[in-house]
Design a protein around this motif. Structure first.
Motif, PDB file in Angstrom:
ATOM      1  N   GLU A 201       0.842  -1.189   0.000  1.00  0.00           N
ATOM      2  CA  GLU A 201       0.000   0.000   0.000  1.00  0.00           C
ATOM      3  C   GLU A 201       0.877   1.238   0.000  1.00  0.00           C
ATOM      4  O   GLU A 201       1.256   1.739   1.055  1.00  0.00           O
ATOM      5  N   THR A 203       2.344   4.908  -0.003  1.00  0.00           N
ATOM      6  CA  THR A 203       1.926   6.203   0.524  1.00  0.00           C
ATOM      7  C   THR A 203       2.906   7.244  -0.005  1.00  0.00           C
ATOM      8  O   THR A 203       4.021   6.903  -0.404  1.00  0.00           O
ATOM      9  N   SER A 208      -2.584  12.715   1.616  1.00  0.00           N
ATOM     10  CA  SER A 208      -3.351  11.535   1.983  1.00  0.00           C
ATOM     11  C   SER A 208      -3.588  10.629   0.785  1.00  0.00           C
ATOM     12  O   SER A 208      -3.717  11.084  -0.349  1.00  0.00           O
ATOM     13  N   SER A 209      -3.689   9.329   1.043  1.00  0.00           N
ATOM     14  CA  SER A 209      -4.059   8.389  -0.012  1.00  0.00           C
ATOM     15  C   SER A 209      -5.579   8.197  -0.048  1.00  0.00           C
ATOM     16  O   SER A 209      -6.080   7.336  -0.747  1.00  0.00           O
TER      17      SER A 209
END
Ligand code: ZN
Length: 244
Positions: A201, A203, A208-209
């Motif tokens: 995931e 980043t 922000s993701s």
């Protein structure tokens, strides 16, 4: 242009665009010529031939297109696609989870994309995509989960959360203002982990993701006019560097 890009292993690149690349969808009422020009610019940045990037007609289903099929439609109706021949693949999102998959096949990388929204995720689009990748001999699969709406923002009716949680407990969430919500990314992570797929995931430090929180990303929930960003997986040409 790219929110994040990285090395997918096996000589494969993985990336997610931001709104700097512009809207990349033809179905959102945008000018079609402008969208095509942005897609061409994107292909140039990726270092792939113009017109080679395969987009899908996404319908929140679970069909998986075979990008290698000789007589497939130019734009298959499907919410996932796989290739064992290095076809560059794109998946469009604006809150749903874009999933990029890379595995080691018998004759090089086997790659895929999937559009994991609430319905597709619950109905098994990730399971079907992984099944198709493994049917092509993919081993050691990894999945990259791109920017999507977070569980603190994705408010849904209580009955919808209840039904979703019954099918996939990991999606249970509550908004930052205390109402029922779904965490699609947690759901995708749970399903992929259950399939023994390694989950990555990415980043970035610049924001922000969560698509809803970050105006550099497309969010249907925040702004239906914000278009679509895409997840991308493609073979890097040896020595070719991808431009930001
Ligand atoms: Zn959020």
């Amino acid at each position: 242009m790219f929110w994040w890009q990285g090395d997918g292993g096996q000589g494969v690149r993985v990336a997610f665009t931001d709104r700097g690349a512009g809207n990349l969808a033809l179905h959102t009422g945008d000018d079609a010529d402008a969208v095509r020009a942005r897609r061409t610019a994107l292909e140039r940045s990726m270092g792939v031939p113009g017109g080679s990037l395969v987009f899908l007609e996404q319908v929140h289903g679970t069909d998986v297109a075979d990008a290698d099929e000789h007589d497939r439609p130019a734009v298959p109706t499907a919410d996932a696609a796989v290739t064992a021949r290095g076809v560059p693949l794109a998946v469009m999102v604006a809150d749903c989870v874009p999933v990029l998959l890379v595995g080691e096949g018998p004759r090089g990388p086997v790659t895929g994309v999937a559009h994991a929204g609430r319905r597709g995720l619950l109905d098994g689009v990730l399971e079907r995509t992984v099944e198709q990748l493994r049917a092509r001999g993919a081993r050691g699969l990894s999945a990259w989960l791109g920017p999507s709406i977070c569980g603190s923002c994705y408010e849904v009716p209580a009955a919808m959360r209840e039904e979703a949680v019954r099918r996939l407990p990991a999606v249970a969430a509550t908004t930052s203002w205390g109402t029922p919500a779904l965490d699609l990314r947690a759901g995708a992570r749970a399903r992929l982990s259950a399939l023994a797929v390694r989950v990555v995931e990415p980043t970035v430090s610049s924001g922000s993701s969560c698509t809803c929180d970050n105006e550099a990303l497309s969010s249907h929930r925040r702004d239906p006019g914000s278009g679509r960003i895409v997840g991308l997986v493609w073979p890097a040409r040896p020595g070719a560097e991808v431009s930001a």
